[in-house]
Structures are given as C-alpha cells and as structure tokens.
Write an enzyme that holds these catalytic residues in place. Sequence first.
Site, PDB file in Angstrom:
ATOM      1  CG  HIS A 268      -1.798   1.010   1.395  1.00  0.00           C
ATOM      2  ND1 HIS A 268      -3.139   1.072   0.984  1.00  0.00           N
ATOM      3  CD2 HIS A 268      -1.553   2.186   1.798  1.00  0.00           C
ATOM      4  CE1 HIS A 268      -3.767   2.261   1.387  1.00  0.00           C
ATOM      5  NE2 HIS A 268      -2.704   3.209   1.755  1.00  0.00           N
ATOM      6  CD  GLU A 269       1.492   3.476   3.609  1.00  0.00           C
ATOM      7  OE1 GLU A 269       1.604   4.798   2.900  1.00  0.00           O
ATOM      8  OE2 GLU A 269       0.355   3.461   4.185  1.00  0.00           O
ATOM      9  CG  HIS A 272       0.306   6.197  -0.621  1.00  0.00           C
ATOM     10  ND1 HIS A 272      -0.687   6.917  -1.242  1.00  0.00           N
ATOM     11  CD2 HIS A 272      -0.459   5.518   0.532  1.00  0.00           C
ATOM     12  CE1 HIS A 272      -1.984   6.769  -0.430  1.00  0.00           C
ATOM     13  NE2 HIS A 272      -1.709   5.913   0.423  1.00  0.00           N
ATOM     14  CD  GLU A 298      -5.796   5.300   0.303  1.00  0.00           C
ATOM     15  OE1 GLU A 298      -4.849   5.897   0.646  1.00  0.00           O
ATOM     16  OE2 GLU A 298      -6.062   4.404   1.198  1.00  0.00           O
TER      17      GLU A 298
HETATM   18 MG    MG Z   1      -3.219   5.318   2.026  1.00  0.00          MG
END
Ligand code: MG
Length: 504
Positions: A268-269, A272, A298
């Site tokens: 997830h990160e 980003h 996101e």
């Molecule tokens: Mg996030």
Amino acid sequence: MQNSLSRLKEIGKEIKLLEHAMALLGWDQETYMPPKAVEERSEQLSLLQTILHRKATTTEIGDLLGELGVSEDNPEGDASLGTLDRAYVRVCFRDYTKNTKLPTELVSKLARQTSIAQSVWAEAREKSDFSRFAPHLEELLVLIKEKAECLGYEDHPYDALLDEFEPGMLTRRVKEIFDRVREELAPVIEQIASQPNVDDSILYRTYPLTLQRQFGEVVLEDMGYSMERGRLDVSAHPFTTSLGRDDVRLTTRYSEDYFNTGIFGTIHEGGHGLYELGFAEEIKENILADATSLGIHESQSRIWENIIGRSYSFWSHYFPLLQHYFPETLADVSLDQFYRAINKVEPSFIRVEADEVTYNMHIILRFELELALITGELAVDELPGAWRSLSEQLLGIRPEKDSEGVLQDIHWSMGGVGYFPTYALGNLYSAQFYSAIREQLDDYEEIISSGDLQKVLFWLREKIHRHGRVYTAEKLCEQVTGEPLDPGYFVRYIKDKYSGIYDV
Ligand code: MG
C-alpha cells in the site's frame, strides 16, 4: 512577465524546501526520535510552520499573480503562458487564495486545539470513553465550521472542507456516488455474510518479522520502488512521506502472528511512494510535484495493494517465493487456499482492518455522520449512538465499545473533517484505472503472473504520476479513462472477483 514567473517559482521552490525539511522532522518523530525529544520537536515544527505560512501568504505572491494576469475569473493567467506555466499559476493561485482566506488567529487556534484534542483522543480511545473527548470535539467543530465559512462555498459548507483534500469535489456528487455504492454493495455483503466463511487461519501462523521484511522488499523492488531514492522503516501507523524529490520514505508495521499487516501495508505505502517518485522532470522541483488529490493518491496505493496485490495472478507468481521464505509455515498450504484467505470478506468494526468489499461502508458511515455534525442535525453527544445504529445498517454489526466505534480514528482530533471520503474515492478511481490498464495492456494477466510489475508502473507513470497537479483529479480521470469517475467500475470489479470466492 517572465521575471514575475521566475520570481514566483523561486518562492514556490522555497516553500517546497521548507515542506521537505518539516517532513524530515515529522518522519523522525514517528520512527526513531527518543520519546523525551517530543516537546522541542513540536516547537521546531510549529516555528517552521509559522515561517512557511508567512512565506505562502506574502502579498508578493498576490502581486506576482496579478502581473501574470491571474484572477478569480482567469485562474490560468495570461494566454501567452505555456501549458505547464498556466497549470503552475492556477495551482499557485489556489494555494495562495486558500492560505490567505484563513485568518492567522483561526489557524493558530486550530493548531492549538488539535494538538490538545489529539492527546485527549488517544487517552479517550485507550479508556474507550467518548465523554472525555466530546467537549474537545465540540470546540473543534466550532472552529471547523468557522474555517468552512472563511474558505467559502456555493452549495454546502462541507464542500469547503472536502475541497482541501479533494479539490473541486462537491458534497452532492459524493452523496450521489456513495448512494450508488451502498445500494449495489449492501446486497453483496449480505449474501456473503449468509454463507459459510473462508478459513483464513493460515494467516495467523507464525511469520518471523525479518523474513516478512525481506519478502516485502523483494516485492517493492519488483514494483519499481528503489532504496536509492527511499527507505522502509517501521512505525505505529504506516505512512509515506516526501523528504525531497529523490527521497520518498515508507513505513509499515509487522505482526509476527498475522501475515496481512506487514505485506499489504508495505505494498500500500509502496503505491503511495511510487506516485510521489514519479513526477515528471519538468515539474519535479516545483509545487506541481504533488498529488492532485488525496483520492488519486489513495487510488495509487489501492491499485497496488488490492487490485494487483490481492489478485490470483499476482500470487501465482509470488506464492512459491513466499513458501520459500516461510517453508515450514506454508508447507501444507495451496495457492488457492492462500488466495481465498487473503481475500476473506467479513464485516468488522475497525476500518483499517476492513476487506475491500466492506471498506467503503466504513467511509459512508463517517461521511454521513460528518455531514450531520456540520449541518448541526446531529449533536456531539449523540454521536456514539448514531455510529452504532449506522454501523448496524451498513455493516450488520454493532460496536458496543467506543474504541471500536466512534473513537477508532485519529482524523477528527486532527481537525480532518472532509478527509474520509478520499479513501473511498481512491478505491473507486483505482477500479476505473484498472479497467483502462486492462484495455490498454493486452497481456495484463501475463505481466502480473510473471512478476513483471514495472510494466504496470510504467503505465501508471505515463498516465498519472508524471502529471502531479497539472490536471485536476476530475480532468485526469477523464483523460486516462475517457470518462468522469463512475462507481460502476468498482462495483463490477468486486462482483467479478468475489463471485470466484463466494456465491454472489
Ligand atoms: Mg493510504
């Protein structure tokens, strides 16, 4: 005119440098800072914040924008400016207008209140006692409403708050989108809940931390995230932060006896981070080098974490490697069993632990409560009860403890009303981008199942990352997918995927 533009960019660059320096202090605070340093650290940050605010609101910026022909009616300035410069002055005008609309007194009141409210919230959550936090939330809401009035809006005060995180997005549009998501997904959630559930006990076996970390780093590297321009550390809550144009750092957290936390937090990160590392050379040094909206930000984490990272093709490549890292733990587990386990759907109290089918319901709940608080339809002391009954309606479960309900998230204590919708918008954008990827990369499944993830990164870079704030989220979405945001893509993605795991 060129002189005005260069001067404006000079100021913009200084703003960026200050922001990066502050990010370093913030990153350190969340990762390695000794606990006793917290007091001076907050003084350092607040001093830098004041300097930054002064710089960002200097009347010189207003004068320079005027010289470039920028005004409310003409936010892109003089027609002779190039495309990127027009985007630059538009974004600069937006930031400047926002910053100058808020009286300094309100800004510092908010800073003071939120810093107190955050520590009270942490205590209240610990004790699961909303009544401790309630008076602080009440005071904060007064300031937040005042902020909305200062920023201005046409239709709804919530528009002003939303706009901070999702520029240009309107409350009524979010309502419309969320109503559709709710209508389409509620029956799916109900259907799944009525079936015998997937057994995910294999995820709760022992997964030694160092091996989790090594495996996560392999995946990050395959995704195209390079430790030459970043780091991966551990923090209580995973985050990504930009400390420089070639320094975008990630954090994650690991749990030895629950596999999902570490790896999906890392991916997830990573998503980003890749966005922030992907801005085009021409804008890398200036204020256009930032996410165009938090929803788009996101979408980049969710497309990697869920759409790619929880797909069968992905694990058909990585599961054998995972078994190699955890030979004893996973010796008796099949790919199929593993795939179903990581995609188990089950309504739960805590948003950050929610699966991709029920996650948006957590957001819809918060959005509806925020709206009611802002319009005054709901009083702060009615909030825990309203949370419980809405949770029952949306998720079919009723949290009895405030720590598992209204007190679970930090956002309100930070004054972040209007932030939550961006999480769900991110999910929706990610599904729409995914549909475009599949159309444009015809060997998509082979790409993923061979672990050739940088082909996907290349697509995301070209279509999304490189543009930074040059296009608004709305425009970017149309440009990439040919259509405005349509929640139908997400609904179809969920139904397609989960019909392979459940009877839906
Ligand atoms: Mg996030």
